[in-house]
Design a protein around this motif. Structure first.
Motif, short mmCIF file in Angstrom:
data_model
loop_
_atom_site.label_atom_id
_atom_site.label_comp_id
_atom_site.label_asym_id
_atom_site.label_seq_id
_atom_site.Cartn_x
_atom_site.Cartn_y
_atom_site.Cartn_z
N CYS A 17 -1.02 0.99 7.44
CA CYS A 17 -2.00 0.80 6.36
C CYS A 17 -3.12 -0.14 6.81
O CYS A 17 -4.27 0.05 6.46
N VAL B 44 0.81 -6.30 4.58
CA VAL B 44 0.48 -4.88 4.71
C VAL B 44 1.04 -4.38 6.04
O VAL B 44 0.98 -5.10 7.04
N LYS C 46 0.82 -1.22 0.00
CA LYS C 46 0.00 0.00 0.00
C LYS C 46 0.86 1.26 0.00
O LYS C 46 0.57 2.21 -0.71
N TRP D 75 -7.03 0.61 6.43
CA TRP D 75 -7.88 -0.10 5.47
C TRP D 75 -8.66 -1.25 6.07
O TRP D 75 -9.68 -1.66 5.52
#
Ligand SMILES: [Zn+2]
Length: 101
Positions: free
Chosen positions: A45, A41, A19, A49
């Motif tokens: 992030c 990830v 990301k 998200w």
């Protein structure tokens, strides 16, 4: 909406967050992945998200740590219990409300 999964990484390599490109050190353990990427990830992030998944990940990691350190104790230390309770509370605040039936 993009899907996220939690996977157990047994042999970690250095990786970059798909990301934001942030570098992360090679460390094995539970990690959060976006469905269409092979690299985990980063936490920042993840919180942005998929906050529910990060809270679940935290709960799993805390439970694992407390479980390991308290395995041979009759009564786990209060600090460990509070850590676990805090992680559980955090997750339950973020978890989607599931309807019975
Ligand atoms: Zn990132």
């Amino acid at each position: 909406m993009e899907g996220y999964t939690i996977r157990l990484v047994e042999e970690a390599d250095e990786s970059c967050c798909p990301k934001c490109g942030k570098h992360s050190a090679a460390r094995s353990g539970l990690k959060l992945f976006a469905e269409e990427h092979d690299q985990p990830v980063c936490r920042t992030c993840g919180k942005k998200w998929a906050p529910t998944m990060v809270a679940l990940l935290d709960l799993a990691v805390t439970a694992e740590r407390v479980g390991k350190s308290c395995r041979h104790l009759l009564t786990p230390p209060m600090e460990s219990l509070l850590d676990l309770a805090h992680a559980a509370e955090n997750y339950s605040h973020r978890a989607p409300k599931l309807r019975a039936g």
